[in-house]
Design an enzyme around this catalytic site. Structure first.
Site, PDB file in Angstrom:
ATOM      1  N   SER A  79     -12.854  -7.417  -1.768  1.00 47.65           N
ATOM      2  CA  SER A  79     -13.930  -6.472  -2.065  1.00 47.65           C
ATOM      3  C   SER A  79     -15.243  -7.223  -2.326  1.00 47.65           C
ATOM      4  O   SER A  79     -15.400  -7.882  -3.355  1.00 47.65           O
ATOM      5  CB  SER A  79     -13.567  -5.622  -3.278  1.00 47.65           C
ATOM      6  N   HIS A  81     -13.318  -5.736   2.360  1.00 42.33           N
ATOM      7  CA  HIS A  81     -13.352  -4.373   1.807  1.00 42.33           C
ATOM      8  C   HIS A  81     -14.778  -4.044   1.369  1.00 42.33           C
ATOM      9  O   HIS A  81     -15.378  -4.753   0.565  1.00 42.33           O
ATOM     10  CB  HIS A  81     -12.381  -4.315   0.621  1.00 42.33           C
ATOM     11  N   ASP A 105     -17.200  -1.283  -0.218  1.00 39.89           N
ATOM     12  CA  ASP A 105     -17.207  -0.078  -1.058  1.00 39.89           C
ATOM     13  C   ASP A 105     -18.547   0.645  -0.989  1.00 39.89           C
ATOM     14  O   ASP A 105     -19.555   0.126  -1.460  1.00 39.89           O
ATOM     15  CB  ASP A 105     -16.957  -0.471  -2.519  1.00 39.89           C
ATOM     16  N   MET A 148     -20.722   3.732  -2.284  1.00 39.23           N
ATOM     17  CA  MET A 148     -20.788   4.724  -3.370  1.00 39.23           C
ATOM     18  C   MET A 148     -22.132   5.427  -3.330  1.00 39.23           C
ATOM     19  O   MET A 148     -23.167   4.767  -3.153  1.00 39.23           O
ATOM     20  CB  MET A 148     -20.622   4.031  -4.718  1.00 39.23           C
ATOM     21  N   HIS A 190     -14.479   1.609   2.414  1.00 42.29           N
ATOM     22  CA  HIS A 190     -13.970   2.586   1.442  1.00 42.29           C
ATOM     23  C   HIS A 190     -15.126   3.488   1.022  1.00 42.29           C
ATOM     24  O   HIS A 190     -16.008   3.065   0.279  1.00 42.29           O
ATOM     25  CB  HIS A 190     -13.388   1.802   0.248  1.00 42.29           C
ATOM     26  N   MET A 207     -16.723   6.164  -1.056  1.00 41.32           N
ATOM     27  CA  MET A 207     -16.649   6.964  -2.286  1.00 41.32           C
ATOM     28  C   MET A 207     -17.903   7.820  -2.299  1.00 41.32           C
ATOM     29  O   MET A 207     -18.849   7.589  -3.065  1.00 41.32           O
ATOM     30  CB  MET A 207     -16.574   6.028  -3.504  1.00 41.32           C
ATOM     31  N   MET A 248      -5.632   4.532  -5.388  1.00 36.58           N
ATOM     32  CA  MET A 248      -6.515   3.844  -6.338  1.00 36.58           C
ATOM     33  C   MET A 248      -5.729   3.503  -7.599  1.00 36.58           C
ATOM     34  O   MET A 248      -5.045   4.361  -8.165  1.00 36.58           O
ATOM     35  CB  MET A 248      -7.708   4.733  -6.726  1.00 36.58           C
ATOM     36  N   GLY A 264     -15.376   3.434  -8.829  1.00 37.66           N
ATOM     37  CA  GLY A 264     -16.759   3.350  -9.304  1.00 37.66           C
ATOM     38  C   GLY A 264     -17.214   1.935  -9.615  1.00 37.66           C
ATOM     39  O   GLY A 264     -18.355   1.585  -9.336  1.00 37.66           O
ATOM     40  N   PHE A 265     -16.326   1.129 -10.166  1.00 36.91           N
ATOM     41  CA  PHE A 265     -16.745  -0.211 -10.600  1.00 36.91           C
ATOM     42  C   PHE A 265     -15.647  -1.237 -10.365  1.00 36.91           C
ATOM     43  O   PHE A 265     -14.463  -0.908 -10.448  1.00 36.91           O
ATOM     44  CB  PHE A 265     -17.101  -0.206 -12.097  1.00 36.91           C
ATOM     45  N   GLY A 301     -13.820  -4.904 -11.537  1.00 37.25           N
ATOM     46  CA  GLY A 301     -13.533  -5.548 -12.818  1.00 37.25           C
ATOM     47  C   GLY A 301     -12.812  -4.702 -13.854  1.00 37.25           C
ATOM     48  O   GLY A 301     -12.761  -5.078 -15.028  1.00 37.25           O
ATOM     49  N   ASP A 308      -6.072  -0.540  -4.769  1.00 39.74           N
ATOM     50  CA  ASP A 308      -7.443  -0.993  -5.028  1.00 39.74           C
ATOM     51  C   ASP A 308      -7.790  -0.785  -6.495  1.00 39.74           C
ATOM     52  O   ASP A 308      -7.804   0.351  -6.973  1.00 39.74           O
ATOM     53  CB  ASP A 308      -8.382  -0.186  -4.115  1.00 39.74           C
ATOM     54  N   GLY A 309      -8.076  -1.908  -7.176  1.00 37.48           N
ATOM     55  CA  GLY A 309      -8.502  -1.835  -8.565  1.00 37.48           C
ATOM     56  C   GLY A 309      -7.608  -2.641  -9.483  1.00 37.48           C
ATOM     57  O   GLY A 309      -6.419  -2.332  -9.618  1.00 37.48           O
ATOM     58  N   GLY A 310      -8.150  -3.706 -10.046  1.00 35.93           N
ATOM     59  CA  GLY A 310      -7.395  -4.513 -11.008  1.00 35.93           C
ATOM     60  C   GLY A 310      -6.246  -5.284 -10.383  1.00 35.93           C
ATOM     61  O   GLY A 310      -5.262  -5.600 -11.052  1.00 35.93           O
ATOM     62  N   GLY A 335     -11.254  -7.791  -5.821  1.00 35.57           N
ATOM     63  CA  GLY A 335     -12.644  -8.209  -5.949  1.00 35.57           C
ATOM     64  C   GLY A 335     -12.776  -9.330  -6.954  1.00 35.57           C
ATOM     65  O   GLY A 335     -12.839 -10.514  -6.602  1.00 35.57           O
TER      66      GLY A 335
HETATM   67  C1  DX5 Z   1     -13.727   0.269  -7.272  1.00 36.93           C
HETATM   68  C2  DX5 Z   1     -13.711  -0.291  -5.892  1.00 36.93           C
HETATM   69  C3  DX5 Z   1     -12.932  -1.536  -5.751  1.00 36.93           C
HETATM   70  C4  DX5 Z   1     -13.413  -2.707  -6.581  1.00 36.93           C
HETATM   71  C5  DX5 Z   1     -12.205  -3.549  -6.871  1.00 36.93           C
HETATM   72  O1  DX5 Z   1     -14.147   1.574  -7.252  1.00 36.93           O
HETATM   73  O2  DX5 Z   1     -13.147   0.655  -4.986  1.00 36.93           O
HETATM   74  O3  DX5 Z   1     -12.780  -1.926  -4.384  1.00 36.93           O
HETATM   75  O4  DX5 Z   1     -14.399  -3.492  -5.973  1.00 36.93           O
HETATM   76  O5  DX5 Z   1     -12.562  -4.572  -7.717  1.00 36.93           O
HETATM   77  P1  DX5 Z   1     -11.558  -5.319  -8.710  1.00 36.93           P
HETATM   78  O6  DX5 Z   1     -10.553  -6.047  -7.847  1.00 36.93           O
HETATM   79  O7  DX5 Z   1     -12.441  -6.215  -9.478  1.00 36.93           O
HETATM   80  O8  DX5 Z   1     -10.874  -4.257  -9.558  1.00 36.93           O
HETATM   81 ZN    ZN Z   2     -12.636   0.003  -2.958  1.00 37.04          ZN
END
Ligand code: DX5
Ligand code: ZN
Length: 215
Positions: free
Chosen positions: A8, A33, A35, A37, A66, A68, A137, A142-143, A145, A175-177, A197
């Site tokens: 990401s 990836h 993102d 938004m 992706h 959003m 997800m 949205g973010f 980290g 996707d996420g964490g 990411g």
């Molecule tokens: C969050 C994004 C993710 C994000 C993942 O809404 O869709 O793709 O960048 O980042 P990490 O791996 O840091 O959770």
């Molecule tokens: Zn994403």
């Protein structure tokens, strides 16, 4: 099914994006990836079409976009024209799901359907025969980290068993964490495309970090 890592770029050094992209290529990353938004579907605004076209010009990596955004049907064709290889959109968006899947496929990209943590696995079942990938997800979109939400594991398991039951070879993305530790949990549950990411971009050795996620 082969495990793939999608990096990401939200966590990349955005002022040095071209170098960052070449770093992904050199370190065995399978996909980039991207993102998008819109500040309405989620509480953040990132980047869009012109940045994607610029990335397309410097890499042959698979571009995994992706969306959003509130009304993805309005934009999927333009994302495909700007270089997207795979386009994920959200079931919770206002666009008609089947019409959006068809628009993505007609534009030549692969279609993926994403669901937020509160949406149940069953919601994607009827669309599985028309999808190349499902994105579950593992944080609230949205973010970058954020911490992995363990309560999404059961949903990954349910989606994978439905895919198997239907005899499909649909990819299942998370996707996420996602890091080396949470990768193990989600792979056991049936995920095979791992978006990451912060873990990947902060890793002292990106190639090793990606290997740890995939093995
Ligand atoms: C969050 C994004 C993710 C994000 C993942 O809404 O869709 O793709 O960048 O980042 P990490 O791996 O840091 O959770
Ligand atoms: Zn994403």
């Amino acid at each position: 099914m082969k495990n793939l890592v999608s990096a990401s770029v939200l966590s990349a050094d955005l002022l040095n994006l071209e170098n960052e992209i070449h770093r992904l290529e050199k370190n065995g990353i399978d996909m980039l990836h991207f993102d998008v938004m819109d500040g309405i579907f989620v509480n953040n605004i990132t980047y869009g079409l012109p940045v994607l076209s610029a990335i397309r010009r410097v890499t042959d990596l698979t571009l995994d976009v992706h969306l959003m955004i509130t009304d993805p049907l309005r934009y999927v064709r333009r994302f495909a024209e700007s270089g997207a290889d795979i386009i994920s959109f959200h079931l919770e968006s206002v666009s008609d799901t089947m019409a959006t899947i068809n628009a993505i496929r007609e534009s030549g990209a692969k279609a993926a359907l994403a669901i937020k943590p509160a949406t149940p696995a069953e919601a994607v079942y009827e669309f599985l025969p028309y999808l190349d990938m499902v994105l579950v997800m593992t944080v609230e979109p949205g973010f970058g980290g954020q911490s992995f939400m363990t309560e999404t594991v059961e949903k990954i398991r349910l989606v994978r068993s439905k895919i198997t039951e239907l005899g499909l070879d649909t990819h299942l993305q998370v996707d996420g964490g996602i890091d080396a530790k949470t990768s193990e949990i989600v792979k056991k549950a049936g995920a095979n495309v791992l978006v990451s990411g912060s873990y990947l971009f902060k890793a002292p050795d990106m190639a090793r970090a990606a290997e740890l996620m995939k093995e």
